[in-house]
Design an enzyme around this catalytic site. Structure first.
Site, short mmCIF file in Angstrom:
data_model
loop_
_atom_site.label_atom_id
_atom_site.label_comp_id
_atom_site.label_asym_id
_atom_site.label_seq_id
_atom_site.Cartn_x
_atom_site.Cartn_y
_atom_site.Cartn_z
N SER A 4 0.85 -1.19 0.00
CA SER A 4 0.00 0.00 0.00
C SER A 4 0.88 1.24 0.00
O SER A 4 1.75 1.38 0.86
CB SER A 4 -0.90 0.02 1.24
OG SER A 4 -1.78 -1.08 1.24
N GLY A 57 -0.38 4.44 0.14
CA GLY A 57 -1.22 5.55 0.56
C GLY A 57 -2.04 6.11 -0.59
O GLY A 57 -2.64 5.37 -1.38
N ALA A 58 -2.03 7.43 -0.72
CA ALA A 58 -2.83 8.10 -1.75
C ALA A 58 -2.37 7.78 -3.16
O ALA A 58 -3.11 7.99 -4.13
CB ALA A 58 -2.78 9.61 -1.52
N GLY A 75 -1.65 4.74 -4.40
CA GLY A 75 -2.18 3.49 -4.93
C GLY A 75 -1.53 2.28 -4.29
O GLY A 75 -1.02 2.36 -3.17
N GLY A 78 -6.25 -0.35 5.12
CA GLY A 78 -5.32 -1.38 4.64
C GLY A 78 -5.85 -2.78 4.87
O GLY A 78 -5.63 -3.68 4.05
N ASP A 79 -6.55 -2.97 5.97
CA ASP A 79 -7.14 -4.27 6.26
C ASP A 79 -8.26 -4.59 5.27
O ASP A 79 -8.41 -5.72 4.82
CB ASP A 79 -7.68 -4.29 7.69
CG ASP A 79 -6.66 -3.82 8.70
OD1 ASP A 79 -5.47 -4.15 8.52
OD2 ASP A 79 -7.04 -3.10 9.64
#
Length: 315
Positions: free
Chosen positions: A220, A222-223, A225, A251-252
Site C-alpha cells: 500500500s 497511501g494516496a 495506490g 489497509g485491512d
C-alpha cells in the site's frame, strides 16, 4: 473460508470531532464502537462482502467479552482463546480533514501456555481454510519468531498465508515463505532499511522481500495506490478518492478485497484497491459493503510509473 488471526485484538472507540485542541474540552459529533485489530478488520470486511470468515484471537476480561459479542452481531464466527489479561481498548479521534489521532493501548502479556494455545487453535482451524490472514502487532509475551511458527503450522495444514505485520516479526516470517505479505510504504522501508522516495524505490524493496521468501508483495502506497509484485510481474493500481473520512482499517479492507478475489493476480489487486478506496471514505473503522465499491474507477497497469515521487515518502 478466510481465517484471520489477530494476536493483539482491541475494543476500538472512534470519535468524530470538529477539531482537536490539546488541553481543551472537545465535543464529539459522532462516535462508534467496533471490534478492532488488523485481523479482526479483515474478517469484518470479508463478512461485509458475504464471504464466510472465522476469527481466531486471544480475548480476556470485559473488553474481550464485548469484542466477541460485537463480532457475533456482525456475523463473524469468533474462536476466542481465553487469556488472563484484559483485551486492550483503543481510542481514535477523526477530524473533518481526514486527520486521525490514535491512542493504542499495549494489550495483555500472554503466558507460555496462552501462546501455545493460540498456535494450536490456529493450526486446528486452518484445516479447510482457503486463506489464513495473520495480521497486526504481537502482544507482550510473543517473540518476533511467533509469526514464523504460525506460518509453518498453517502451511502444514494446507492453507495459504497472507501476512500483514512489520519489523522483526515480518523479517523472521519470510524464512517460512508466506504466500503474500502486505506492507505499507513505511513498513516496506523499514524492512529493507532505507527510505523510499518513488514508486520505483517501492518496487525494488518489494522485489527484495520476494527474494527473502515472500511469494507475493501487496504494498500500500497511501494516496498513490498499491503495488503487486509476484512471480508474473509487477503491477500498479489506483483509484480516485473524493474525500478521506477515516483511514482506520483501510489497509485491512484492502487485504480482505485481495483475498476475496482469490489472492493472486491483477483482478485481486483491483479488488484490493476498490476496497481500500471505499474504506477511507467511510466513518471510523466501518468496512465497505459491495454497494460502497466502485470497481469501474480502479486503474490497473503493468506500466508502473517508476519515477513517480510518492506523495508521502517513507523513511
Amino acid at each position: 473460508m478466510i481465517l484471520t488471526v489477530t494476536p493483539n485484538p482491541s475494543l476500538d472507540r472512534t470519535y468524530e470531532v470538529p477539531s482537536l485542541g490539546r488541553g481543551e474540552v472537545v465535543r464529539a459529533t459522532g462516535d462508534r464502537m467496533d471490534p478492532g485489530g488488523k485481523g479482526v478488520n479483515v474478517s469484518r470486511a470479508v463478512a461485509a462482502a458475504g464471504v464466510r470468515t472465522v476469527a481466531v484471537l486471544p480475548l480476556g476480561g470485559a473488553p474481550g467479552a464485548l469484542v466477541a459479542t460485537l463480532l457475533d452481531e456482525q456475523g463473524i464466527e469468533a474462536v476466542p482463546v481465553p487469556v488472563a489479561g484484559q483485551t486492550r481498548s483503543n481510542i481514535a479521534v477523526a477530524e473533518p480533514d481526514g486527520t486521525l489521532t490514535k491512542i493504542n493501548a499495549p494489550g495483555p502479556e500472554l503466558s507460555e501456555a496462552e501462546r501455545e494455545a493460540l498456535l494450536a487453535t490456529v493450526g486446528e482451524k486452518s484445516v479447510g481454510a482457503d486463506w489464513v490472514a495473520c495480521c497486526g502487532s504481537l502482544p507482550r509475551g510473543l517473540a518476533p519468531s511467533w509469526y514464523a511458527e504460525l506460518v509453518a503450522r498453517a502451511h502444514a495444514a494446507g492453507a495459504r498465508i497472507a501476512l500483514d505485520t512489520s519489523g522483526p516479526a515480518l523479517l523472521a516470517a519470510l524464512a517460512e515463505r508466506p504466500d503474500v505479505v502486505k506492507p505499507n510504504a513505511e513498513e516496506l522501508a523499514e524492512a529493507v532499511g532505507r527510505p523510499l522516495a518513488t514508486v520505483g524505490d517501492a518496487v525494488k524493496a518489494a522485489q527484495e522481500l520476494r527474494s527473502a521468501g515472500a511469494g507475493a508483495v501487496l504494498a500500500s502506497l497511501g494516496a498513490d495506490g498499491q503495488l503487486l509484485v509476484d512471480s508474473s510481474g509487477t503491477y500498479f493500481a489506483s483509484a480516485p478518492v473524493t474525500a478521506v473520512r477515516s483511514n482506520v482499517g483501510a489497509g485491512d479492507s484492502s487485504l480482505a478485497g485481495f483475498l476475496i478475489a482469490g489472492g493472486t493476480g491483477v483482478l485481486a489487486l483491483a479488488s484490493a484497491v476498490a476496497h481500500g478506496a471505499a474504506a477511507v471514505q467511510l466513518p471510523g473503522s466501518v468496512m465497505p459493503s459491495p454497494s460502497d465499491l466502485r470497481p469501474d474507477a480502479v486503474t490497473v497497469t503493468a506500466e508502473v510509473p517508476l519515477d513517480r515521487v510518492l506523495t508521502e515518502p517513507a523513511s
